[in-house]
Design an enzyme around this catalytic site. Structure first.
Site, PDB file in Angstrom:
ATOM      1  CG  ASP A  63      -1.983   0.952   1.240  1.00  0.00           C
ATOM      2  OD1 ASP A  63      -1.869   1.925   0.475  1.00  0.00           O
ATOM      3  OD2 ASP A  63      -2.959   0.751   1.970  1.00  0.00           O
ATOM      4  CG  ASN A 269     -12.256  -5.436  10.893  1.00  0.00           C
ATOM      5  OD1 ASN A 269     -12.493  -5.567  12.094  1.00  0.00           O
ATOM      6  ND2 ASN A 269     -11.054  -5.234  10.410  1.00  0.00           N
TER       7      ASN A 269
END
Lengths: 340, 211
Positions: A63, A269
């Site tokens: 990332d 999540n």
């Protein structure tokens, strides 16, 4: 007897990532999802859990907005570095976009995979879409191979990026195959034009360059075959129970399937579990919405391990908190009794 | 063996028909016949039709399903939809390639059957007389023209006969087209006239009422 057989809850797969821990052949594990759903936290937790059962684990962040350093409160760089407090867990951060400049720089100094290509052909080669990232990726993989880690976890960039990243072996292989074919077909003619030693205007050598590209193609196709082997590679999708996240996840799963990359785990999540009699209006409303999407997830992904992770009251940072959080990947979180 | 005179005439007629109807129209007509009559291809086209109807059904259902409220159902439909689209495209490309080969084959055969055959006949019978014309009917230069290029003098060559047949076919077809268009025009005018009258009457009636 018959009631036990008809019990519909039994056909759901167990809601943990235990299957990944048990699958000892796994070498590459990708963790991906939309931005802000907790990919980094999940990948760090998974890495911690894997470190308990594997000889050595490497966690790589691809990332551009690196979060590994934040998660472990420790600076990581381009080289693999042991995570404080672990003996077999290392981490590194690579920037797929930034490394192309370095590759170019290396090439000018006569090292690296792009060395030996003249400026013109370099430009040409780098004009192939995705080649920059693929090259840096190939570089990383070469490094990783020589380091002999048992399992490598990729903390990938948000969805679109990830898919592009996984796509290039295929794209690049096609492009390079075309180039090689052209060079074998027109090579003799080009050589005739360029003179006996086949030197290009910028002092580069055509044959040498083609060899380099061919080498790169081989590396990438090897990576490609590894990624398509479900015994070696799996993809863990992270999402939150919201429409856009679900939508992206579904799209990602379909695309992964089209690339032939195995995926059988979904981590849901940031689940809210308000206590019984909670006065928090927002929490209850959100819980209702999340419940709706959770039901949809369970209905749709009945062949997946769907792990449900709660939203904590604090940020998951640092070794201890991550370890505590990671436990819930393996031992399902039990929501407080009597909640919605 | 039918007379060569007749063969040449029929050939000219066929060429004219092909030219007026149009090669592409004939090709598509033959293609329809081919797909309908051949068991394997008719089955494939049936499958394609069924796929299409299934696709439309799924699409309709997909549009009717809210992705937010019933995500699981929507996603499943979406998967089905994508699969159908892929299959349809694959089928279409395969049919297209078959059609291209079919078209080229049919075109070749058609050319051989018409213009090819004509050229062959013109070459093969070029030295033969189609029929003789009585001496003195036409002057010498006309005799020479009629026997052009290689038929014996005083006879009609295959080329001349072919041209004559072509001209007749053209004339007759033009005449037929003119008659048909005249008849159709008259018919449509006739059909229009009675329409007008009641409308006028109605208009008159309307005005009367108003008055």
């Amino acid at each position: 007897m018959s009631t036990a057989l008809i019990n519909t809850d039994d056909d759901q797969l167990e809601p943990t990532l235990q299957s990944i821990l048990d699958q000892k052949t796994l070498r590459w594990i990708f963790v991906g999802g939309k931005g802000g759903v907790g990919k980094t936290t999940t990948s760090c937790s998974l890495a911690i859990q894997l470190a308990k059962v594997r000889r050595s684990v490497l966690l790589i962040s691809t990332d551009p907005a690196h979060n590994l350093s934040d998660a472990f409160s420790q600076k990581f760089g381009k080289e693999a570095r042991l995570v404080n407090g672990f003996t077999n867990l290392s981490a590194m951060e690579i920037d797929p976009n930034g490394s192309i400049q370095e590759l170019m720089g290396q090439a000018e100094e006569g090292e690296g995979p792009a060395a030996g290509m003249g400026g013109m052909m370099q430009d040409l080669a780098f004009a192939i879409p995705g080649i920059d990232e693929a090259m840096s990726f190939a570089e990383v993989l070469k490094q990783v191979k020589s380091l002999s880690y048992e399992t490598i976890i990729f903390d990938t960039a948000p969805t679109g990026h990830t898919l592009r990243f996984l796509q290039f072996p295929t794209v690049l292989e096609k492009a390079l195959a075309k180039i090689s074919q052209l060079s074998t077909q027109f090579g003799p003619m080009l050589n005739g034009l360029l003179g006996a030693n086949g030197s290009l205007p910028n002092g580069a050598n055509l044959n040498e360059m083609m060899e380099k590209l061919e080498g790169l193609r081989e590396t990438i196709s090897e990576v490609n075959t590894q990624f398509k082997d479900e015994n070696l590679t799996t993809f863990v999708c992270v999402c939150i129970p919201e429409f856009l996240s679900l939508y992206e996840t579904e799209r990602m799963i379909q695309e992964l399937a089209s690339y032939g990359i195995d995926t059988h785990c979904i981590v849901v999540n940031q689940l809210l579990f308000p206590k019984a009699g909670s006065e928090c209006e927002q929490c209850n409303a959100r819980r209702k919405m999340q419940k709706k999407y959770l039901e949809q997830i369970e209905e749709l992904y009945d062949e997946f391990n769907v792990v449900k992770m709660p939203l904590l009251v604090e940020e998951v940072r640092g070794k201890e908190k991550l370890e505590k959080f990671s436990e819930m990947l393996i031992h399902p979180y039990v929501p407080p009794a009597g909640g919605l | 063996m039918p007379s060569i005179l007749l063969v040449v005439f029929v050939l000219q007629l066929a060429i004219h028909l092909v030219n007026t109807i149009g090669a592409s129209t004939i090709n598509s007509l033959l293609w329809v016949l081919y797909t309908r009559l051949l068991p394997s291809s008719s089955k494939a086209s049936e499958e394609q039709t069924e796929l299409k109807s299934q696709f439309m059904k799924v699409r309709k259902e997909l549009n009717a399903t809210s992705s937010q409220d019933e995500f699981a159902k929507w996603a499943k439909l979406r998967r089905q939809h994508d699969k159908l689209v892929e299959q349809l495209e694959k089928n279409k490309s395969s049919t297209d390639s078959t059609k291209t080969t079919f078209d080229s084959t049919v075109s070749t055969i058609r050319w051989i059957g018409t213009n090819g055959l004509r050229l062959f006949i013109q070459f093969w019978y070029s030295k033969q007389a189609m029929f003789w014309i009585p001496k003195g009917w036409v002057p010498y230069y006309a005799e020479w023209l009629l026997s052009f290029p290689r038929a014996p003098l005083g006879s009609v060559s295959v080329q001349a006969w072919g041209l004559a047949c072509g001209a007749i076919v053209l004339l007759v077809s033009d005449a037929i087209v003119a008659i048909v268009s005249l008849a159709v025009g008259a018919g449509s005018q006739k059909a229009k006239e009675p329409m007008k009258v009641p409308s006028e009457k109605a208009a008159q009636g309307g005005t009367k009422k108003e008055l």
